[in-house]
Design an enzyme around this catalytic site. Sequence first.
Site, PDB file in Angstrom:
ATOM      1  N   VAL A  64      28.274  42.597  38.487  1.00 43.57           N
ATOM      2  CA  VAL A  64      28.688  41.191  38.426  1.00 43.57           C
ATOM      3  C   VAL A  64      29.080  40.629  39.796  1.00 43.57           C
ATOM      4  CG1 VAL A  64      29.436  41.314  36.001  1.00 43.57           C
ATOM      5  CG2 VAL A  64      31.118  41.607  37.829  1.00 43.57           C
ATOM      6  N   SER A 142      44.580  37.605  32.360  1.00 43.47           N
ATOM      7  CA  SER A 142      45.676  38.574  32.453  1.00 43.47           C
ATOM      8  C   SER A 142      47.003  37.833  32.405  1.00 43.47           C
ATOM      9  CB  SER A 142      45.602  39.337  33.777  1.00 43.47           C
ATOM     10  OG  SER A 142      46.804  40.045  34.005  1.00 43.47           O
ATOM     11  N   TYR A 155      44.067  38.991  42.797  1.00 38.27           N
ATOM     12  CA  TYR A 155      43.805  39.257  41.377  1.00 38.27           C
ATOM     13  C   TYR A 155      44.377  38.138  40.494  1.00 38.27           C
ATOM     14  CZ  TYR A 155      43.960  41.928  36.960  1.00 38.27           C
ATOM     15  OH  TYR A 155      43.811  42.348  35.667  1.00 38.27           O
ATOM     16  N   ALA A 156      45.629  37.749  40.764  1.00 42.90           N
ATOM     17  CA  ALA A 156      46.258  36.705  39.933  1.00 42.90           C
ATOM     18  C   ALA A 156      45.525  35.374  40.093  1.00 42.90           C
ATOM     19  CB  ALA A 156      47.727  36.561  40.299  1.00 42.90           C
ATOM     20  N   ALA A 157      45.017  35.104  41.299  1.00 43.56           N
ATOM     21  CA  ALA A 157      44.257  33.862  41.506  1.00 43.56           C
ATOM     22  C   ALA A 157      42.994  33.861  40.644  1.00 43.56           C
ATOM     23  CB  ALA A 157      43.897  33.690  42.982  1.00 43.56           C
ATOM     24  N   LYS A 159      42.599  35.474  37.815  1.00 41.48           N
ATOM     25  CA  LYS A 159      42.942  35.436  36.386  1.00 41.48           C
ATOM     26  C   LYS A 159      43.423  34.043  35.974  1.00 41.48           C
ATOM     27  CE  LYS A 159      41.591  39.573  35.624  1.00 41.48           C
ATOM     28  NZ  LYS A 159      40.429  39.806  34.756  1.00 41.48           N
ATOM     29  N   ILE A 188      48.228  47.203  29.681  1.00 40.68           N
ATOM     30  CA  ILE A 188      47.373  47.958  28.754  1.00 40.68           C
ATOM     31  C   ILE A 188      47.011  49.308  29.389  1.00 40.68           C
ATOM     32  CG2 ILE A 188      45.244  47.874  27.376  1.00 40.68           C
ATOM     33  CD1 ILE A 188      47.226  45.479  26.881  1.00 40.68           C
TER      34      ILE A 188
HETATM   35  P1  NAP Z   1      38.964  49.421  34.025  1.00 44.76           P
HETATM   36  O1  NAP Z   1      39.294  50.538  33.134  1.00 44.76           O
HETATM   37  O2  NAP Z   1      39.127  49.590  35.489  1.00 44.76           O
HETATM   38  O3  NAP Z   1      37.474  48.919  33.702  1.00 44.76           O
HETATM   39  C1  NAP Z   1      36.897  47.912  34.461  1.00 44.76           C
HETATM   40  C2  NAP Z   1      35.478  47.736  33.995  1.00 44.76           C
HETATM   41  O4  NAP Z   1      34.882  46.713  34.821  1.00 44.76           O
HETATM   42  C3  NAP Z   1      34.653  48.977  34.142  1.00 44.76           C
HETATM   43  O5  NAP Z   1      33.856  49.127  32.991  1.00 44.76           O
HETATM   44  C4  NAP Z   1      33.790  48.693  35.363  1.00 44.76           C
HETATM   45  O6  NAP Z   1      32.522  49.315  35.192  1.00 44.76           O
HETATM   46  C5  NAP Z   1      33.647  47.188  35.282  1.00 44.76           C
HETATM   47  N1  NAP Z   1      33.308  46.598  36.574  1.00 44.76           N
HETATM   48  C6  NAP Z   1      34.060  46.582  37.699  1.00 44.76           C
HETATM   49  N2  NAP Z   1      33.371  46.011  38.699  1.00 44.76           N
HETATM   50  C7  NAP Z   1      32.160  45.666  38.184  1.00 44.76           C
HETATM   51  C8  NAP Z   1      31.007  45.067  38.728  1.00 44.76           C
HETATM   52  N3  NAP Z   1      30.941  44.684  40.013  1.00 44.76           N
HETATM   53  N4  NAP Z   1      29.937  44.849  37.917  1.00 44.76           N
HETATM   54  C9  NAP Z   1      29.985  45.234  36.613  1.00 44.76           C
HETATM   55  N5  NAP Z   1      31.045  45.812  36.054  1.00 44.76           N
HETATM   56  C10 NAP Z   1      32.121  46.037  36.836  1.00 44.76           C
HETATM   57  O7  NAP Z   1      39.829  48.132  33.646  1.00 44.76           O
HETATM   58  P2  NAP Z   1      40.414  47.616  32.258  1.00 44.76           P
HETATM   59  O8  NAP Z   1      41.858  47.857  32.278  1.00 44.76           O
HETATM   60  O9  NAP Z   1      39.580  48.054  31.115  1.00 44.76           O
HETATM   61  O10 NAP Z   1      40.235  46.048  32.508  1.00 44.76           O
HETATM   62  C11 NAP Z   1      39.229  45.271  31.910  1.00 44.76           C
HETATM   63  C12 NAP Z   1      39.576  43.811  32.157  1.00 44.76           C
HETATM   64  O11 NAP Z   1      40.872  43.549  31.617  1.00 44.76           O
HETATM   65  C13 NAP Z   1      39.642  43.435  33.631  1.00 44.76           C
HETATM   66  O12 NAP Z   1      39.135  42.148  33.825  1.00 44.76           O
HETATM   67  C14 NAP Z   1      41.132  43.462  33.904  1.00 44.76           C
HETATM   68  O13 NAP Z   1      41.456  42.632  34.977  1.00 44.76           O
HETATM   69  C15 NAP Z   1      41.679  42.956  32.591  1.00 44.76           C
HETATM   70  N6  NAP Z   1      43.069  43.293  32.366  1.00 44.76           N
HETATM   71  C16 NAP Z   1      43.486  44.579  32.283  1.00 44.76           C
HETATM   72  C17 NAP Z   1      44.833  44.843  32.073  1.00 44.76           C
HETATM   73  C18 NAP Z   1      45.380  46.235  31.963  1.00 44.76           C
HETATM   74  O14 NAP Z   1      46.611  46.382  31.897  1.00 44.76           O
HETATM   75  N7  NAP Z   1      44.554  47.263  31.922  1.00 44.76           N
HETATM   76  C19 NAP Z   1      45.761  43.789  31.964  1.00 44.76           C
HETATM   77  C20 NAP Z   1      45.291  42.488  32.063  1.00 44.76           C
HETATM   78  C21 NAP Z   1      43.951  42.245  32.257  1.00 44.76           C
HETATM   79  P3  NAP Z   1      31.647  50.024  36.353  1.00 44.76           P
HETATM   80  O15 NAP Z   1      32.615  50.638  37.325  1.00 44.76           O
HETATM   81  O16 NAP Z   1      30.825  50.989  35.571  1.00 44.76           O
HETATM   82  O17 NAP Z   1      30.835  48.917  36.937  1.00 44.76           O
END
Ligand code: NAP
Length: 249
Positions: A64, A142, A155-157, A159, A188
């Site tokens: 992406v 987020s 990151y916050a910007a 989100k 999470i």
């Molecule tokens: P994660 O475990 O780090 O997973 C991130 C996912 O994004 C991975 O599947 C990764 O896949 C993919 N990704 C990253 N860069 C990419 C790229 N350039 N192209 C395509 N895919 C990409 O994170 P998560 O905690 O599941 O977070 C998922 C979403 O929730 C994010 O947007 C995060 O900001 C949001 N979020 C998470 C939390 C939390 O506490 N965990 C809280 C608020 C919001 P590949 O590396 O295989 O590309």
Amino acid sequence: MSGLQGRVALVTGASQGIGRACALALAAQGATVALAARNEAKLAEVQAEIEAAGGTAAAFALDVADEASIKAGAKEILSRFGKVEILVNNAGITRDGLVLRMKRADWDDVLTTNLTGAFLLTQALLSAMLKNRWGRIINISSVVGRTGQAGQVNYAATKAGLIGLTRSLAREVASRGVTVNAVAPGYIETPMTAVLNEAQTTAMIATIPLGRAGTDADIAQAVLYLASEGAGYVTGHVLDVNGGMFMGG
Ligand code: NAP
């Protein structure tokens, strides 16, 4: 249950964490799920997991942060399934640092992946969705896009930016049967937050009225609701799923 039977969904960042959980949940409801991320081996595992449970999924290597990859991926997915009706813009990264020390590259990488990626992929798929007169776009924001977080201006910007994108697009496409909403997860447990040490985790949980970290399944349930037929009158909404750590207006 099969509330999404016949629907085609695309989840970015489906290789692990929240994206994987969303993909599993959408498939369990009968949707055909296009799994997108960079790590093809992990995508293949998620695809196998969905198929083993009787669902339908296909993996697409898609970065992406790369406009050409987004355009090629969207084209491939549309030619494979003929439509994408549910788009979950979930892929995201962090590159934390205090603002005075933050490198321009860390700002750019996070903006490009988290915000520009969602914009470009939405743009690539929207025409087909509008023609179909039914669509669900769900952007994973987020809690820090609502509250801010020291060390995360980039990151916050993104989100907070996703919330503005969500509400603006919701107004643009409402008349064509397409809803656009955001989910704002709190803390999470996923690979993204596994980098926090025990003291940081304990301090974070102390701020959560429900007294526990969230799970990827907690977020998937919110996404399932917004993707459902029953959420057809909900658009431009930001659904906080955070155990009460932020109770927004
Ligand atoms: P994660 O475990 O780090 O997973 C991130 C996912 O994004 C991975 O599947 C990764 O896949 C993919 N990704 C990253 N860069 C990419 C790229 N350039 N192209 C395509 N895919 C990409 O994170 P998560 O905690 O599941 O977070 C998922 C979403 O929730 C994010 O947007 C995060 O900001 C949001 N979020 C998470 C939390 C939390 O506490 N965990 C809280 C608020 C919001 P590949 O590396 O295989 O590309």
